[in-house]
Enzyme design. Structure first.
Site, PDB file in Angstrom:
ATOM      1  N   LYS A 124     -19.101  13.086  -1.657  1.00 44.55           N
ATOM      2  CA  LYS A 124     -17.902  13.875  -2.178  1.00 44.55           C
ATOM      3  C   LYS A 124     -18.503  15.323  -1.512  1.00 44.55           C
ATOM      4  O   LYS A 124     -19.088  16.059  -2.502  1.00 44.55           O
ATOM      5  CB  LYS A 124     -17.728  13.880  -3.362  1.00 44.55           C
ATOM      6  CG  LYS A 124     -16.311  14.116  -3.922  1.00 44.55           C
ATOM      7  CD  LYS A 124     -15.919  15.507  -3.600  1.00 44.55           C
ATOM      8  CE  LYS A 124     -16.386  16.537  -4.542  1.00 44.55           C
ATOM      9  NZ  LYS A 124     -15.827  18.048  -4.209  1.00 44.55           N
ATOM     10  N   GLY A 156     -25.603  21.493  -7.137  1.00 41.13           N
ATOM     11  CA  GLY A 156     -24.389  22.207  -7.551  1.00 41.13           C
ATOM     12  C   GLY A 156     -24.841  23.173  -8.476  1.00 41.13           C
ATOM     13  O   GLY A 156     -25.857  23.231  -8.962  1.00 41.13           O
ATOM     14  N   THR A 214     -25.113  24.899 -12.369  1.00 42.34           N
ATOM     15  CA  THR A 214     -25.734  24.007 -13.861  1.00 42.34           C
ATOM     16  C   THR A 214     -24.520  23.701 -14.816  1.00 42.34           C
ATOM     17  O   THR A 214     -24.932  22.433 -15.293  1.00 42.34           O
ATOM     18  CB  THR A 214     -26.766  25.117 -14.470  1.00 42.34           C
ATOM     19  OG1 THR A 214     -27.902  25.390 -13.517  1.00 42.34           O
ATOM     20  CG2 THR A 214     -27.123  24.672 -15.665  1.00 42.34           C
ATOM     21  N   THR A 234     -21.717  22.823 -14.138  1.00 43.21           N
ATOM     22  CA  THR A 234     -21.258  21.143 -13.357  1.00 43.21           C
ATOM     23  C   THR A 234     -22.055  20.187 -13.709  1.00 43.21           C
ATOM     24  O   THR A 234     -21.931  19.013 -13.736  1.00 43.21           O
ATOM     25  CB  THR A 234     -20.864  21.303 -12.039  1.00 43.21           C
ATOM     26  OG1 THR A 234     -20.111  22.677 -11.562  1.00 43.21           O
ATOM     27  CG2 THR A 234     -19.918  20.408 -11.162  1.00 43.21           C
ATOM     28  N   GLU A 269     -29.839  18.840  -8.714  1.00 40.07           N
ATOM     29  CA  GLU A 269     -30.463  19.891  -8.125  1.00 40.07           C
ATOM     30  C   GLU A 269     -29.450  21.299  -8.463  1.00 40.07           C
ATOM     31  O   GLU A 269     -28.541  20.923  -8.039  1.00 40.07           O
ATOM     32  CB  GLU A 269     -30.935  19.958  -6.767  1.00 40.07           C
ATOM     33  CG  GLU A 269     -31.976  20.840  -6.185  1.00 40.07           C
ATOM     34  CD  GLU A 269     -31.221  22.066  -5.844  1.00 40.07           C
ATOM     35  OE1 GLU A 269     -31.179  22.919  -6.617  1.00 40.07           O
ATOM     36  OE2 GLU A 269     -30.807  22.118  -4.711  1.00 40.07           O
ATOM     37  N   CYS A 320     -29.799  28.236  -3.474  1.00 41.76           N
ATOM     38  CA  CYS A 320     -30.349  28.208  -4.662  1.00 41.76           C
ATOM     39  C   CYS A 320     -31.698  28.529  -4.746  1.00 41.76           C
ATOM     40  O   CYS A 320     -32.198  28.887  -5.897  1.00 41.76           O
ATOM     41  CB  CYS A 320     -30.231  26.714  -5.319  1.00 41.76           C
ATOM     42  SG  CYS A 320     -30.942  25.449  -3.905  1.00 41.76           S
ATOM     43  N   GLU A 334     -27.193  33.245 -12.981  1.00 41.34           N
ATOM     44  CA  GLU A 334     -27.194  33.168 -11.553  1.00 41.34           C
ATOM     45  C   GLU A 334     -25.859  33.868 -10.933  1.00 41.34           C
ATOM     46  O   GLU A 334     -24.878  33.345 -11.383  1.00 41.34           O
ATOM     47  CB  GLU A 334     -27.067  31.578 -11.254  1.00 41.34           C
ATOM     48  CG  GLU A 334     -27.229  31.240  -9.746  1.00 41.34           C
ATOM     49  CD  GLU A 334     -27.310  29.838  -9.175  1.00 41.34           C
ATOM     50  OE1 GLU A 334     -26.431  29.215  -9.857  1.00 41.34           O
ATOM     51  OE2 GLU A 334     -28.395  29.627  -8.347  1.00 41.34           O
TER      52      GLU A 334
HETATM   53  O1  TXE Z   1     -20.158  24.730  -7.684  1.00 42.39           O
HETATM   54  P1  TXE Z   1     -19.874  23.392  -8.272  1.00 42.39           P
HETATM   55  P2  TXE Z   1     -19.022  25.915  -7.882  1.00 42.39           P
HETATM   56  C1  TXE Z   1     -23.949  27.505  -8.394  1.00 42.39           C
HETATM   57  C2  TXE Z   1     -23.675  29.062  -8.444  1.00 42.39           C
HETATM   58  C3  TXE Z   1     -22.351  29.144  -8.224  1.00 42.39           C
HETATM   59  C4  TXE Z   1     -21.668  28.103  -9.330  1.00 42.39           C
HETATM   60  C5  TXE Z   1     -20.390  27.622  -9.231  1.00 42.39           C
HETATM   61  O2  TXE Z   1     -23.963  30.103  -9.392  1.00 42.39           O
HETATM   62  O3  TXE Z   1     -21.582  30.360  -8.358  1.00 42.39           O
HETATM   63  O4  TXE Z   1     -22.639  27.069  -9.232  1.00 42.39           O
HETATM   64  O5  TXE Z   1     -20.233  26.893  -7.920  1.00 42.39           O
HETATM   65  C6  TXE Z   1     -18.429  19.246  -7.133  1.00 42.39           C
HETATM   66  N1  TXE Z   1     -17.733  16.358 -11.309  1.00 42.39           N
HETATM   67  N2  TXE Z   1     -24.049  26.998  -7.234  1.00 42.39           N
HETATM   68  O6  TXE Z   1     -18.235  25.788  -8.923  1.00 42.39           O
HETATM   69  O7  TXE Z   1     -18.744  23.461  -8.932  1.00 42.39           O
HETATM   70  C7  TXE Z   1     -17.847  20.269  -6.459  1.00 42.39           C
HETATM   71  O8  TXE Z   1     -16.529  19.643  -5.789  1.00 42.39           O
HETATM   72  C8  TXE Z   1     -18.423  16.029 -10.397  1.00 42.39           C
HETATM   73  C9  TXE Z   1     -25.268  26.333  -7.300  1.00 42.39           C
HETATM   74  O9  TXE Z   1     -18.459  25.830  -6.416  1.00 42.39           O
HETATM   75  O10 TXE Z   1     -21.201  23.044  -8.923  1.00 42.39           O
HETATM   76  C10 TXE Z   1     -18.695  20.286  -5.223  1.00 42.39           C
HETATM   77  O11 TXE Z   1     -18.613  19.108  -4.395  1.00 42.39           O
HETATM   78  N3  TXE Z   1     -18.294  16.898  -9.253  1.00 42.39           N
HETATM   79  C11 TXE Z   1     -25.594  25.559  -6.077  1.00 42.39           C
HETATM   80  C12 TXE Z   1     -19.934  20.223  -6.124  1.00 42.39           C
HETATM   81  O12 TXE Z   1     -19.775  19.619  -6.978  1.00 42.39           O
HETATM   82  C13 TXE Z   1     -18.079  18.194  -9.403  1.00 42.39           C
HETATM   83  C14 TXE Z   1     -24.533  25.348  -4.978  1.00 42.39           C
HETATM   84  C15 TXE Z   1     -20.706  21.591  -6.286  1.00 42.39           C
HETATM   85  O13 TXE Z   1     -19.768  22.345  -7.081  1.00 42.39           O
HETATM   86  C16 TXE Z   1     -17.544  18.552 -10.827  1.00 42.39           C
HETATM   87  C17 TXE Z   1     -23.399  25.621  -5.206  1.00 42.39           C
HETATM   88  C18 TXE Z   1     -17.255  17.505 -11.688  1.00 42.39           C
HETATM   89  N4  TXE Z   1     -16.897  17.779 -12.763  1.00 42.39           N
HETATM   90  C19 TXE Z   1     -23.211  26.503  -6.377  1.00 42.39           C
HETATM   91  N5  TXE Z   1     -16.755  19.859 -10.629  1.00 42.39           N
HETATM   92  C20 TXE Z   1     -27.113  25.139  -5.785  1.00 42.39           C
HETATM   93  N6  TXE Z   1     -27.852  24.493  -6.598  1.00 42.39           N
HETATM   94  O14 TXE Z   1     -27.215  25.178  -4.459  1.00 42.39           O
HETATM   95  C21 TXE Z   1     -17.294  20.244  -9.415  1.00 42.39           C
HETATM   96  N7  TXE Z   1     -17.833  19.188  -8.631  1.00 42.39           N
END
Ligand code: TXE
Length: 491
Positions: free
Chosen positions: A183, A236, A238, A240, A258, A292, A395
């Site tokens: 996904k 993604g 933290t 989430t 991660e 990240c 972050e």
């Molecule tokens: O990421 P999400 P978001 C951090 C960064 C950013 C914040 C939010 O600080 O501002 O996270 O970003 C999927 N169950 N990083 O909201 O939501 C989503 O569709 C299952 C750090 O855009 O974490 C996407 O495919 N999946 C980071 C993925 O999770 C879910 C990189 C990541 O999105 C979900 C990105 C759920 N309930 C953001 N909700 C890094 N560590 O590199 C969302 N997703």
């Protein structure tokens, strides 16, 4: 084309890839996909839900029956074929990644696409070298440990390094003999869509790789709570990550997370300043700070603080911000308008918290016509904040870095460890003993000494504290994507 005041425009529809075929979502609904550099809708993405995820899991389960028995050499051959096809489509993939994410095309060419090739090559060859440990129990028994694939792997990836991180999950998952349902982020679906076609072209059997597009709340959660998906690899935010755990935990899934980072970058007075400054510019602003592993908190020994900050700010001002498709652009657009607002919110908060904006903080004024409506922010350097301020704790994930002086290695370690994150850190010094001592004392999964983002795919990768759970990388990834089974034979 306009007619009678109604505007018709056809854009590409990104469909799901299930059982080797591109399929529309059961809902019939699509999400707009925006090019963040222009603000224009460039495609529509399948808005999938539990039914689509279920169809993908069924396809993957069926394919698993023969894929798990496919010899490693054949799996390796197919993965190498995918790597070759990514290479053949290098230019197109780099362009798509840049259009979808807003990153400079030069970065997509230098980092994202080459790494996608490498991910497939690395795991394609790693499985040919895996060993099966055995243990003799005196002269009474022989134990040997099989590592077997689990079945259907759920792979959830973010928008900052879309193809890079998606392939970092797909390649080891299928190399190890699993089938998968991936996904990708709904904000950046284009290279995943192209990869699906390349996987089919390579001859990977239908159902081995399935890609379901859609939001995290609908498609993502359907995957983390699906009873027939025994393993989740998630990258993604933290927050989430906590939701992923909430749904995957009660089903006892194997989970690797991660998550975010608030990484310290510690510069001692005896460092090679030219190198430390040049690399810190990269670690602060590469990919608009949306990696990240970016070093978003710079700590500089007080003796050189003034000189370092002057030179760092000077170099920051010289960064070329502009149309990501231009080869010379160094800083592109942030991924979305809400994300830009979030990052701007932190710049405003920094002022409220007593910080001083040394440079940046605004939307750039002189952008080329084509990208005038894009989500750009000047690279921003903030000084004067205490470590406990929100801007120093949370972050931001944008082109924003704080600078803080320190007096001793002990102070530097305490500052570095003062957040709930622990993903990566950089330490700059010519004193080898100090480097080892400080690196060992910083709470993070990776510490770079006199460098940044130098990645060897064999090493364990992951975060401490709220930056994640588990380690992937090298045989660690193959361990994560397999289950150990010990067989004890009485002699
Ligand atoms: O990421 P999400 P978001 C951090 C960064 C950013 C914040 C939010 O600080 O501002 O996270 O970003 C999927 N169950 N990083 O909201 O939501 C989503 O569709 C299952 C750090 O855009 O974490 C996407 O495919 N999946 C980071 C993925 O999770 C879910 C990189 C990541 O999105 C979900 C990105 C759920 N309930 C953001 N909700 C890094 N560590 O590199 C969302 N997703």
């Amino acid at each position: 084309m306009t007619g009678g005041g109604i505007r018709f425009r056809t854009v590409k529809r990104v469909l799901n890839f299930i059982d080797g075929q591109f399929r529309p979502p059961c809902s019939g609904r699509y999400l707009p996909n925006v090019n963040p550099a222009t603000g224009q809708v460039i495609s529509e993405t399948a808005d999938s839900g539990p039914e689509d995820v279920d169809a993908a899991v069924s396809a993957a389960s069926r394919a698993f029956e023969s894929w798990k028995k496919t010899p490693a050499e054949e799996r390796s051959r197919l993965l190498l074929k995918v790597a070759g096809l990514i290479e053949e489509n290098f230019d197109e993939l780099a362009r798509l990644e840049s259009e979808d994410n807003g990153k400079p095309i030069s970065l997509a060419r230098r980092m994202d696409v080459p790494r996608a090739v490498l991910n497939f090559r690395f795991f394609a060859t790693a499985i040919l070298h895996a060993e099966t440990p055995s243990h003799m129990t005196d002269d009474r028994a022989l134990n040997y440990t099989l590592r077997q694939p689990l079945g259907v792997a759920g792979l959830i990836s973010p928008w900052n390094l879309p193809l890079y991180l998606l392939t970092w999950k797909i390649a080891p998952a299928i190399a190890a003999g699993n089938c998968c349902v991936a996904k990708p982020s709904e904000l950046t679906p284009l290279t995943a869509d192209r990869l699906a076609a390349l996987i089919a072209d390579a001859g990977v059997p239908p159902g081995v790789v399935n890609i379901v597009h859609g939001t995290g709340a609908a498609a993502g959660r359907a995957l983390t709570s699906h009873p027939k998906v025994p393993l989740i690899s998630f990258t993604g935010g933290t927050k989430t990550g906590a939701d992923v755990m909430t749904h995957a935990g009660p089903l006892f899934k194997k989970v690797s997370l991660e998550l975010g980072g608030k990484n310290p970058n510690v510069v001692f007075a005896d460092a090679d300043l030219d190198q430390a400054i040049a690399t810190s510019i990269q670690s602060s602003f590469a990919n608009q700070g949306e990696i990240c592993l970016c070093g978003s908190r710079l700590f500089v020994e007080r003796k050189i603080y003034g000189e370092f900050v002057d030179r760092f700010v000077e170099a920051t001002k010289k960064l070329r911000i502009g149309d990501p498709q231009e080869a010379s652009t160094e800083v592109g657009a942030l991924v979305s308008e809400p994300h830009l607002r979030k990052v701007e919110g932190y710049v405003a908060l920094a002022k409220e918290e007593g910080g001083e904006i040394l440079t940046g903080g605004n939307r750039p004024g002189n952008l080329p016509e084509r990208v005038r409506d894009g989500y750009f922010l000047e690279p921003t350097v903030i000084a004067g904040l205490d470590c406990n301020r929100r801007v120093m704790q949370e972050e931001i994930f944008g082109p924003v870095v704080t600078v803080t002086p320190f007096d001793s290695p002990e102070d530097a370690i305490a500052y570095a460890n003062s957040t709930r994150y622990g993903l990566s850190a950089s330490v700059w010094t010519r004193d080898l003993q100090k480097a080892h001592r400080v690196a060992a004392a910083i709470d993070s999964g990776t510490v770079w000494v006199n460098t940044w983002l130098l990645r060897d795919l064999r090493v364990p990768f992951g975060g401490m504290k709220e930056s994640g759970v588990g380690r992937e990388g090298g045989f660690g990834s193959l361990e994560f994507f397999t289950e150990a089974k010990n067989i004890c034979v009485k002699l």
